[in-house]
Design an enzyme around this catalytic site. Sequence first.
Site, PDB file in Angstrom:
ATOM      1  N   GLU A 223      -0.801   0.095  -1.147  1.00  0.00           N
ATOM      2  CA  GLU A 223      -0.009  -0.132  -1.247  1.00  0.00           C
ATOM      3  C   GLU A 223       0.989   0.347  -2.749  1.00  0.00           C
ATOM      4  OE1 GLU A 223       1.728  -3.989   1.155  1.00  0.00           O
ATOM      5  OE2 GLU A 223       1.532  -3.372   1.825  1.00  0.00           O
TER       6      GLU A 223
ATOM      7  N   GLU B 294      -2.529  -0.805   8.126  1.00  0.00           N
ATOM      8  CA  GLU B 294      -2.333  -1.980   8.225  1.00  0.00           C
ATOM      9  C   GLU B 294      -0.856  -2.082   8.892  1.00  0.00           C
ATOM     10  OE1 GLU B 294      -0.791  -4.651   5.196  1.00  0.00           O
ATOM     11  OE2 GLU B 294      -2.903  -3.815   3.901  1.00  0.00           O
TER      12      GLU B 294
END
Length: 498
Positions: free
Chosen positions: A172, A291
């Site tokens: 991320e 995710e």
Amino acid sequence: MEATLRIDPAFTVGPVRRRTFGSFVEHLGRCVYTGIYEPGHPTADEQGFRGDVLDLVREMGVSTVRYPGGNFVSGYRWEDGIGPVESRPKRLDLAWHSLEPNEVGTDEFMAWAKKAGVEPMMAINLGTRGVLEALDIVEYCNVPAGSDWAERRRTNGADDPYRVKMWCLGNEMDGPWQMGHKTPAEYGRIATEAARAMRMIDPDLELVACGSSGRGMETFGEWERVVLTEAYDQIDMISAHAYYWEKDSGLQEFLVSAEDMDRFIDQVGATIDAVAAARKTDKKIGISFDEWNVWYIDRDPSKPPTGDDWPIAPRLLEDNYSVADAVVVGNLLISLLRHTDRVWSASQAQLVNVIAPIMAEPGGPVWKQTTFHPFALTSANARGDVVRVLVDGPTIETGQFGDVQALDAVATWADDGAAVFVVNRHATEAMQTEIELPAGCSLVQALTLHHEDHTWKASADDDSSVGVEPNETARLDDRILSVTLPPISWTMITLATR
């Protein structure tokens, strides 16, 4: 209400990929400590791994596990987690404001993965560290012998290399919350250099670059374009992350969350194609949706400690899931399967205790959340090829997506059997459904997850009074399978094929 589904095995999307059924273990809350690992627990083995958790991981059909993060990895010094446990340092985990004891590290995770029968998917720290540290851990994991890090692994008890294939190039990095947050140009450069160097050790690695942390990110789209333009030749997949929860817009809007996942995948896929065209390359890049889940981000369990409180393995992100949450999870799995031509790997976040399908009480029992069931059954029964399903039926008017089908479905087809996965996303209306099948099919079973109270949640005291039950309305007459699908329900129908 009435609906019709049409299935033709000639309309193949691509193969069912076992890596679609991956999960995620991060050093966050109780996922590791009192999750997969709890020395002294009545079921713990000689390495401290909970046997009751391992049993449920196998039952759930998990194929891959991403480790060790997550936000955690952007501050992680992987060397802290190897060697004698008693000499490992305790470190502040800034991502989750916790204290990391490093009792579990690379070697322990690899031992656990082998026992669980899962493929490890390792993430490297490209937030606060860089290329050299990435090389070190690849050498430690994958080089058989002779080099410094390979010999350290052998000294630590693992004579044979782990041969890890899948590696995430950071986590991320588009997110301002991330340690070492970067612009797409900055990240594209370091990901490319790390990937190129890692392939000098092992050219057959499968490398995942960081995509967007959500479709709502301000940089979404442009992030993918810049990163792919820089790193295209060196990577195999780009990641996507998405979490869904019931917001102020209400239950009906929440039930169609998979519409957002569909658009997310389609838009990332379009960006991949655009960059490939601009580069005049035939190389294919996949999506690693590593995710995804239902996560009530704003609730108190998701708020980390503050101030001088740095606890080890605090209770964090321990959402308790309802029947409606499980139906959404089942629909997200349908979306992932439907895009098997694009999505080459996926990881439900996370596996134990932390927004998880498996819950483990310290010193006590393990139990299944409602979300366990659609994952386990889809993993067990999706085989062969993914087949498009044509849905003709009532629509739902939504604020975010316009009119969408009340039913959503996908099928998988193998020589000796098929499975149809379908959700009724209507909040109040049952659906009388006819499924048009090819000739030669016979009904094996129809199972439905539904409850009159869609807010029902499992607990340590009761995780079985509500679950997946036979759907007695299912009937097959020649090539027409009729079945009643109650509102807010997930259904799996398995067939024998000639």
